[in-house]
Design an enzyme around this catalytic site. Structure first.
Site, PDB file in Angstrom:
ATOM      1  N   GLU A  60      -8.861  -1.756  -2.629  1.00 21.86           N
ATOM      2  CA  GLU A  60      -9.568  -1.503  -1.371  1.00 21.86           C
ATOM      3  C   GLU A  60     -11.066  -1.763  -1.464  1.00 21.86           C
ATOM      4  O   GLU A  60     -11.683  -2.230  -0.511  1.00 21.86           O
ATOM      5  CB  GLU A  60      -9.300  -0.076  -0.892  1.00 21.86           C
ATOM      6  CG  GLU A  60      -7.976   0.117  -0.163  1.00 21.86           C
ATOM      7  CD  GLU A  60      -6.774   0.179  -1.087  1.00 21.86           C
ATOM      8  OE1 GLU A  60      -6.969   0.191  -2.315  1.00 21.86           O
ATOM      9  OE2 GLU A  60      -5.632   0.219  -0.595  1.00 21.86           O
ATOM     10  N   HIS A 129      -1.093  10.519   3.889  1.00 21.82           N
ATOM     11  CA  HIS A 129      -0.763   9.331   4.679  1.00 21.82           C
ATOM     12  C   HIS A 129      -0.744   9.650   6.166  1.00 21.82           C
ATOM     13  O   HIS A 129      -0.159   8.920   6.943  1.00 21.82           O
ATOM     14  CB  HIS A 129       0.616   8.783   4.299  1.00 21.82           C
ATOM     15  CG  HIS A 129       0.681   8.042   3.013  1.00 21.82           C
ATOM     16  ND1 HIS A 129       0.542   8.644   1.794  1.00 21.82           N
ATOM     17  CD2 HIS A 129       0.878   6.723   2.743  1.00 21.82           C
ATOM     18  CE1 HIS A 129       0.665   7.731   0.833  1.00 21.82           C
ATOM     19  NE2 HIS A 129       0.871   6.568   1.372  1.00 21.82           N
TER      20      HIS A 129
HETATM   21  C1  LIG Z   1      -5.037   3.096  -2.769  1.00 14.73           C
HETATM   22  C2  LIG Z   1      -3.740   2.699  -2.148  1.00 14.73           C
HETATM   23  N1  LIG Z   1      -3.632   1.498  -1.570  1.00 14.73           N
HETATM   24  C3  LIG Z   1      -2.478   1.103  -1.010  1.00 14.73           C
HETATM   25  C4  LIG Z   1      -1.387   1.917  -1.024  1.00 14.73           C
HETATM   26  C5  LIG Z   1      -0.086   1.483  -0.348  1.00 14.73           C
HETATM   27  N2  LIG Z   1       0.914   1.207  -1.357  1.00 14.73           N
HETATM   28  C6  LIG Z   1       1.840   2.118  -1.676  1.00 14.73           C
HETATM   29  S1  LIG Z   1       2.838   1.588  -2.894  1.00 14.73           S
HETATM   30  C7  LIG Z   1       2.043   0.122  -3.012  1.00 14.73           C
HETATM   31  C8  LIG Z   1       2.507  -0.889  -4.003  1.00 14.73           C
HETATM   32  C9  LIG Z   1       2.381  -0.404  -5.406  1.00 14.73           C
HETATM   33  O1  LIG Z   1       2.969  -1.305  -6.258  1.00 14.73           O
HETATM   34  P1  LIG Z   1       3.235  -0.953  -7.773  1.00 14.73           P
HETATM   35  O2  LIG Z   1       2.026  -0.338  -8.370  1.00 14.73           O
HETATM   36  O3  LIG Z   1       3.738  -2.179  -8.425  1.00 14.73           O
HETATM   37  O4  LIG Z   1       4.346   0.175  -7.757  1.00 14.73           O
HETATM   38  P2  LIG Z   1       5.866   0.078  -7.300  1.00 14.73           P
HETATM   39  O5  LIG Z   1       5.911   0.507  -5.864  1.00 14.73           O
HETATM   40  O6  LIG Z   1       6.330  -1.303  -7.508  1.00 14.73           O
HETATM   41  O7  LIG Z   1       6.598   1.053  -8.169  1.00 14.73           O
HETATM   42  C10 LIG Z   1       1.017   0.053  -2.091  1.00 14.73           C
HETATM   43  C11 LIG Z   1       0.143  -1.101  -1.904  1.00 14.73           C
HETATM   44  C12 LIG Z   1      -1.541   3.181  -1.614  1.00 14.73           C
HETATM   45  N3  LIG Z   1      -0.538   4.063  -1.627  1.00 14.73           N
HETATM   46  N4  LIG Z   1      -2.711   3.535  -2.178  1.00 14.73           N
END
Ligand SMILES: Cc1ncc(C[n+]2csc(CCOP(=O)(O)OP(=O)(O)O)c2C)c(N)n1
Ligand SMILES: Cc1ncc(C[n+]2csc(CCOP(=O)(O)OP(=O)(O)O)c2C)c(N)n1
Ligand SMILES: [Mg+2]
Ligand SMILES: [Mg+2]
Lengths: 326, 325, 326, 325
Positions: A60, A129
């Protein structure tokens, strides 16, 4: 007039502005190929290509900062911060950089940047959220804050935001994305700083934004059955704030209720009261009532969340408190 | 990266600019101690070579831009900020580059490509990344510089910026002035790796470690990074090993430095190094250096006098420059 | 009584609590060996050693986050964020994590954490090193916010903060560090949520914090010469907020002025007004006046900064607006 | 890191727990589609091996702790969260581990060392670093785990956490579940380096890449990291290559996945891999597996029934649990 969902109104605004001005670009997490987690932006990537519509890493600070840099150097970026709550990881770029760079540079710099974020409660998304984050931004001079409550306003305010030469925080209420309503055909721009009068009435003025406007209108409907007529005002933007429309209404009703989807200490009601104070003190027939979540934190449990966020019943209770005589 | 000899005119320009920066920084210190400059200041004396080598690669007409830190007088001057608006800004007076609203930590001059000297550690980096994004989209061939200190490497914004720029292969150069300290704390107490450059591989980026006291070595490193950026290969991380002669800011006596460290670095003074090389190449002599010195001192003094004669801004300007219209 | 500088009172509080409880640790940027950029903490590193007093990298998110983790697992960390403005790079850890973890865990987690930050204007440090950031934190349920204005309160509130089982944002006004005043000898604890009555008067209530209390007292001195008696209240903590003391005073004066070192939209005055509203509407003889910087951004230029931040002259002007009859 | 055979009892426990997690995740999906679970959920089916191998190294009595992400059902269950409070929490009901206030994304159970499943990407990491700081100061020999996804590596908090833990040599293990996607975006579109592990060198940290579908390989990697932490050598970065069978969350159909990818991974199912190994070693047979499956299904169903019978929290609890006293 066309009936459009709120999410589609946002997309139409983006689409129209990207078509109009090639300097408008758009990026954020999962917004390009996938069209965004709230499915607001499908099709833009296909239409405008990889240069102008981009998926980003989960960064972000870099998203907002790079949008500032692009804005300063001639583009008009629109970015998406998926949930406004996440803006907290990059708050510096918004409140210390984007908001202040023009001033600190003695007017040399412009930051024509639009930061779209989904905020608001009502979807059982829990404490991190679901927040209504307007207070984080409207408290900071140098930022404009738009809070559209209808598809038409989502369209018209976003187009205005994109054309504004200042940084605009554009807060979309996530519980409204599926709402459908009439939207004007053709070019539709809604000016900043002009509240909308959603319902006229002489007994009490209810000021709200977004989902709380809907709650206020429901309350007004119910109260009308017993002869209490509420005037409902949708502020539409919080910075600039349309104090005049509120004041005008108070001259008629002499009673004010604000309905806010945020903690008492974080909401915009305190500012509204401060700004109307001079006149209101002589006008008001009753204390201003702020209907908020008080000192609460948003729980996951759906019935608890519903109990925390203001609804028509709590608004009606607040109106009753005012001792209106018909 | 070894130094590559530059033409005489380029050398002379760099030498003179370094001398100018040195004189300015000394004057700023004096004016600060006299309370003519208030607030805080962060001097770059000792680090002049980085600034002049950097500026040699910045072409604002092409759209090149720079962000650096609150330790940014050297960069602003090297890029060509005029002395009068510089000093007026330092004093918070009318005629300052930012109308007195910025001050020492916030110098901006878009006409020379200087987006700003950033006072929040790391905050300038993503903004440079964004400037490079504009370059990529507009395909204008411009190159963008983000300058930061060794201590800034530990902030999240740094990481996100290098990563995003690497993923998008943006024309940006990350230039670290490793002056061994972040405020009062030595680099190795806050870093688990010996060199800032050791972190470039985490982003698949090329890294260059360069003598930060040697303007020509820096110039060569920056050229390579600049070409890399322009041919679409993306960012480079350059680590310039340098040293600030003064304390971190204001009145810091730098008591945390081990005995003898400053002297070691003074023996490798960037102005001296370039001057010696030019003397060896018979491009300059002691007399000419003295003349230059007198010239820049006069320029600086005259600018200070001018700035001192400027009024403070009218309070009517207080609420101006917040909103663009 | 001992005369102590505000900065030394902060250090004494830290020292006493570290001596009392070995779980109290302290870390931040340049705070250990160098004693901090504001020279608040020299000697602690030497006295308590490297385990308990640490210099950190420039990593506000990791500093705050790791302090949260340490707090949850049994320590009582005190950390320093050098300038409150920088909390913006790590706002998430404060408002989304520290403030909400207890609630989200259904009461399992406690976060006994004290975040010391220097804030406030008046030192010509410009837009990003001078903000009064109380609004960023007091708007968030789950955080306590202390704003000491005197050496005695700095001592007594910090000790209370460190013993509090909740996250406390402890805002030290940087322009007060050199202020010297009497501090009680021996154990001195100041409770949260108790405002201090700094001066009694019957014509108008002036509510302020920190440096603005001093301005209010100066104004009160000057106004007293013409027979206007101001009651001056120092809130001391903003969360919890001592509404009762303000209300009590209003019953006497019927007039209220708030003096805030922050933008109108970001200050605590809106909350104070909201909280007193119920009673005040019937009590007040004049509109509440909020003396703030309005919609300003803090300029570097010393005379401009002085013009922006409220001072005794602007307070006096506000009092005159109230039409007080002696 | 190759697998190291574990004793039969350990294998059996891991196998059974993986089966349990699989059954739970399938039930969660069903309950979500029936609107019994509301809000959002992120399933970990396919990633069970990481959770059970991790849990084998966590000893809450010693003070060990874990933070992980919203994709945390697997970790909570592997650590030993009871099924009743788990399901009640998922449904926002009384009896939930967090009294219904947390939900799927915010599971906490301090009795099993689970500080929390963090919903803001990267937010859990510095908190684990802090737990490890307590361990270092209290010298209690505990080890702390921060679990995160491949997409989380790009957030500033990640960088600051690894750096601080490395500088202070804290007993923490950074465990990445690289499941190839961050939401709908493939890892390589947001990362300039092939492996998350490639970033460890930037912090001077050892890194281990391990087959995330092989519980015994994971177990060995975690043992090494755990010993490294306990002997005072600081953190290790472990990258487990794994895959989520479901979409990112809720109703995501995962249309962004190339054809055949899911099938490839299904062919390397972590439950199957361990079961096959145990069958080969004659430690289990198909019948016993069927029995176990029936057993966990019954347990899960009974817990669901129990949870469904719990009332929603009384609104009087709304403002409880904000303040500690
Ligand atoms: C700071 C922040 N930015 C965006 C999000 C939205 N978000 C939730 S899960 C995710 C993807 C995360 O991917 P990863 O770290 O690979 O974990 P996975 O879901 O694959 O286990 C995003 C962008 C968030 N929760 N927090
Ligand atoms: C986010 C943030 N944290 C802390 C500070 C305070 N601060 C100002 S300069 C500085 C040290 C920076 O060191 P380095 O990056 O090496 O730059 P140098 O001053 O040596 O040029 C610190 C900690 C800040 N300005 N911003
Ligand atoms: Mg440095
Ligand atoms: Mg992933």
């Amino acid at each position: 007039m066309t009936v459009l969902a709120y999410r589609d109104a946002v997309r139409r605004a983006l689409d129209e502005e990207m078509a109009r001005d090639e300097n408008v670009i758009f990026f954020g997490e999962d917004v390009a190929r996938a069209g965004g987690v709230f499915k607001v932006t499908p099709g833009l990537f296909e239409k405008y290509g990889e240069d102008r519509v981009r998926d980003t890493p989960i960064s972000e600070t870099a998203i907002i900062g790079s949008a500032i840099g692009a804005a300063i150097t001639g583009l008009r970026p629109v970015i998406e911060i998926m949930f406004a709550d996440f803006a907290a990881v990059a708050y510096d770029q918004i409140v210390n950089q984007a908001a202040k760079m023009r001033y600190m540079s003695g007017g040399q710099i412009s930051v024509p940047l639009t930061i779209r974020m989904a905020h608001g409660a009502g979807m059982s998304f829990g404490a991190q959220h679901s927040q209504s984050c307007e207070g984080w931004f409207m408290s900071v001079p140098g930022l404009k804050v738009a809070v559209p409550g209808t598809p038409a306003d989502a369209l018209g305010l976003l187009k205005t935001a994109i054309r504004d030469p200042n940084p605009v925080v554009f807060l979309e209420h996530k519980a409204l994305y599926a709402d459908r309503a009439d939207v004007p055909d053709g070019e539709h721009l809604v000016p900043f700083g002009k509240a909308a009068l959603c319902r006229s009435g002489q007994h009490v003025t209810i000021v709200a934004i977004q989902r709380m406007v809907q709650m206020a209108l429901k309350a007004a409907d119910l109260l009308a059955q017993e002869g209490i007529e509420c005037e409902v005002i949708d502020l539409r933007t919080l910075s600039p704030l349309d104090v005049e429309t509120v004041q005008l209404s108070l001259r008629k009703t002499a009673r004010l209720i604000t309905v806010e989807e945020s903690p008492l200490a974080g909401g915009w009601g305190g500012l509204v009261i401060s700004r109307i104070m001079d006149e209101a003190i002589w006008l008001l027939d009753a204390p201003v009532v702020r209907v908020t979540m008080g000192e609460g934190i948003i729980p996951f449990s759906p019935p608890l969340e519903r109990a925390l966020i203001p609804d028509e019943q709590r608004i009606i209770a607040a109106v009753r408190q005012l001792g209106i005589k018909r | 990266m070894p130094p590559v000899p530059l033409p005489e005119s380029a050398r002379k320009h760099m030498l003179r600019t370094m001398m100018l920066i040195r004189v300015v920084e000394n004057q700023v210190q004096t004016l600060f101690s006299e309370n003519v400059i208030q607030g805080t200041t962060h001097l770059a004396n000792g680090q002049e070579a980085v600034a002049v080598a950097m500026a040699a690669h910045v072409n604002p007409r092409r759209g090149d831009t720079v962000t650096c830190t609150y330790r940014g007088h050297s960069h602003a001057l090297a890029l060509g900020m005029q002395l009068r608006p510089f000093f007026a800004e330092m004093m918070g007076r009318t005629g300052g580059c930012s109308k007195g609203k910025g001050g020492s930590m916030h110098l901006t001059d878009l006409s020379i490509g200087l987006i700003g000297t950033f006072a929040v550690v790391g905050a300038g980096l993503p903004i440079s990344v964004g400037a490079a994004l504009t370059a990529q989209i507009k395909r204008n061939g411009s190159v963008h510089l983000a300058i930061f200190g060794d201590g800034s490497v530990n902030i999240g914004a740094w990481h996100e910026s290098l990563n995003l720029a690497a993923v998008w292969k943006l024309p940006v150069i990350f230039l670290c002035e490793n002056n061994l300290y972040g405020e009062y704390t030595p680099y190795l107490r806050t870093s688990p790796v010996a060199h800032v450059a050791d972190r470039a591989a985490a982003y698949g980026l090329p890294a260059i470690i360069v003598d930060g006291q040697d303007a020509e070595a820096l110039h060569a490193a920056l050229r390579q990074a600049s070409e890399h950026a322009q041919n679409g290969s993306g960012p480079t991380l350059i680590e310039a090993k340098t040293y600030r002669y003064s304390g971190h800011s204001r009145t810091d006596p730098a008591a945390y430095r081990p005995a003898g460290e400053l002297e070691q670095w003074l023996a490798r003074d960037p102005i001296q190094i370039l001057a010696d090389r030019m003397i060896a190449d018979r491009q300059i002599d002691a007399q000419e250096i003295a003349r230059l010195q007198a010239e820049v001192e006069a320029e600086v003094n005259s600018a200070i006098q001018w700035a001192l004669a400027q009024p403070f801004p009218n309070t009517e300007t207080l609420y101006e420059d917040i909103w663009a219209s």
